[in-house]
Scaffold this active site. Structure first.
Site, short mmCIF file in Angstrom:
data_model
loop_
_atom_site.label_atom_id
_atom_site.label_comp_id
_atom_site.label_asym_id
_atom_site.label_seq_id
_atom_site.Cartn_x
_atom_site.Cartn_y
_atom_site.Cartn_z
N ASP A 1 19.43 35.88 49.99
CA ASP A 1 19.60 34.98 48.84
C ASP A 1 20.65 33.96 49.25
O ASP A 1 21.82 34.31 49.42
CB ASP A 1 20.06 35.77 47.62
CG ASP A 1 20.16 34.91 46.36
OD1 ASP A 1 20.20 33.66 46.49
OD2 ASP A 1 20.22 35.47 45.26
N SER B 1 15.23 14.83 48.61
CA SER B 1 14.15 14.34 47.76
C SER B 1 14.51 12.95 47.27
O SER B 1 15.69 12.57 47.23
CB SER B 1 14.00 15.29 46.55
OG SER B 1 13.20 14.72 45.53
N TYR C 1 17.69 20.50 38.87
CA TYR C 1 17.26 20.20 40.23
C TYR C 1 17.80 18.84 40.67
O TYR C 1 18.34 18.69 41.78
CB TYR C 1 15.74 20.22 40.31
CG TYR C 1 15.17 19.84 41.65
CD1 TYR C 1 15.09 20.76 42.68
CD2 TYR C 1 14.70 18.55 41.89
CE1 TYR C 1 14.56 20.43 43.92
CE2 TYR C 1 14.18 18.20 43.12
CZ TYR C 1 14.10 19.14 44.12
OH TYR C 1 13.58 18.79 45.36
N ALA D 1 20.40 17.18 39.51
CA ALA D 1 21.85 17.26 39.66
C ALA D 1 22.22 17.87 41.01
O ALA D 1 23.13 17.39 41.71
CB ALA D 1 22.45 18.09 38.53
N SER D 2 21.49 18.90 41.40
CA SER D 2 21.77 19.57 42.67
C SER D 2 21.48 18.66 43.85
O SER D 2 22.26 18.59 44.81
CB SER D 2 20.95 20.86 42.77
OG SER D 2 21.27 21.75 41.73
N LYS D 3 20.35 17.97 43.81
CA LYS D 3 19.98 17.10 44.93
C LYS D 3 20.93 15.90 45.04
O LYS D 3 21.26 15.46 46.14
CB LYS D 3 18.53 16.61 44.77
CG LYS D 3 17.49 17.68 45.06
CD LYS D 3 17.64 18.26 46.46
CE LYS D 3 16.57 19.29 46.77
NZ LYS D 3 16.79 19.96 48.08
#
Length: 340
Positions: free
Chosen positions: A64, A143, A156, A158-160
């Site tokens: 993980d 992305s 997603y 925010a993370s990228k």
């Protein structure tokens, strides 16, 4: 380059599905060894079998990526069993498809832990082993959504966005240190991956990528090319990625309104969601079913097998020479006619 790559040891996170799975297939034909980091045992076994059939040594590891200790231990095992790591590809991710108001805080946190901290943990594990050797390449799979947020994917996006900032900071530091370790990032378009069948979704209809959609093999070729050419800070894949980034830079407010109007419907297929569908946010999608999801999702008929933009981007030097040479020949021809 291919002969050199055949001696490489490559680590790929998120290796059992989607883009990560397609990257494994690319490297299985050219690397000496690939380490597969993912959570699901069924997917790991199937991916390792594919790699070995292609003639590559495969090391499947249940990891993980949100757990820094698991990632570090996996890196130790890779170097003990396969040898020094040459390339590390961060491709693992998860997501929640829902309006922000319908995402629980612990769900948002989990997405960030996988999609951002998973990249941080992988990068740190790679750097700890690459820096003393002063060589190695780290590829962050990004992305177009690293620059342009869209509705229904707030965690997603925010993370990228955060990965993009992390990548730029780290690259500057490595340049300052004159390090031989390289880091690059690949910004991908919408890709036909199994995530749309296993992502946690609260949408009434089956989630889908924002068209146009590309096959994961296109993305995998972009990732491998980036690893081969890590001096470029960033690689863009797909004309839609280029168009999105340019439009967002020039008229972000217009893009906001366009996505507000069309973004909800464009991310839902014309079929209702299966209430019994798996969700891989907290556990691997293949955990209960034992199913191997592979690289491709359910949008084959609508997905593109090639990107002319990617083809041109990978040959930009040669194309520039050809354009300049063609212009020079044309100018010479015009001048000759005038003299006649």
């Amino acid at each position: 380059m291919r002969n050199a790559a055949r001696s490489q040891v490559v680590v790929i996170t998120g290796a059992t599905g989607g883009v990560g799975r397609a990257v494994v297939r690319e490297y299985a034909r050219r690397a000496r060894g690939v380490a597969l980091l993912a959570r699901g045992r069924a997917g790991l076994e199937a991916t390792a079998k594919e790699a070995r059939t292609a003639g590559c040594e495969a090391l499947p590891l249940e990891v993980d990526v949100a757990d820094e200790e698991q990632v570090s231990d996996a890196a130790d095992e890779v170097e003990e069993r396969l040898g020094p790591i040459d390339v590390w590809v961060n491709a693992a991710f998860t997501s929640v498809f829902a309006p922000f108001s319908q995402i629980a805080p612990e769900e948002f946190r989990r997405v960030v832990e996988v999609d951002l901290l998973g990249f941080v943990h992988g990068t740190n594990a790679a750097l700890e082993r690459m820096r003393p050797r002063d060589r190695g390449t780290i590829v962050q799979v990004g992305s177009a959504l690293a620059y342009r947020g869209v509705p229904l994917q707030s965690a997603y996006c925010a993370s990228k966005h955060a990965v993009q900032g992390f990548h730029e900071s780290l690259r500057c530091e490595l340049l300052h240190d004159r390090s031989g370790v390289r880091v690059t990032m690949v910004q991908l378009p919408a890709v036909n991956t199994p995530q749309f069948s296993w992502v946690l979704s609260r949408l009434p209809k089956h989630p889908q990528p924002l068209p146009p959609i590309f096959q994961p093999e296109v993305a995998a070729r972009a990732v491998v090319h980036a690893a081969d050419h890590p001096r470029r800070r960033e690689h863009w894949c797909g004309g839609s990625t280029v168009g999105t980034l340019i439009a967002n830079a020039v008229a972000p407010g217009v893009v906001d309104r366009y996505l507000a109007r069309y973004g909800y419907a464009a991310q839902q297929a014309d079929v209702f969601s299966d209430p019994g569908r798996p969700a891989n946010l907290w556990a691997p999608a293949d955990g209960a079913s034992g199913r191997d999801y592979g690289a491709r999702g359910v949008f084959d008929e609508r997905s593109r097998n090639r990107s002319w933009q990617l083809w041109a981007s990978q040959r930009h030097g040669s194309l520039a020479v050809a354009v300049v040479g063609g212009a020079a020949l044309a100018a010479a021809a015009v001048s000759r006619r005038r003299r006649l």
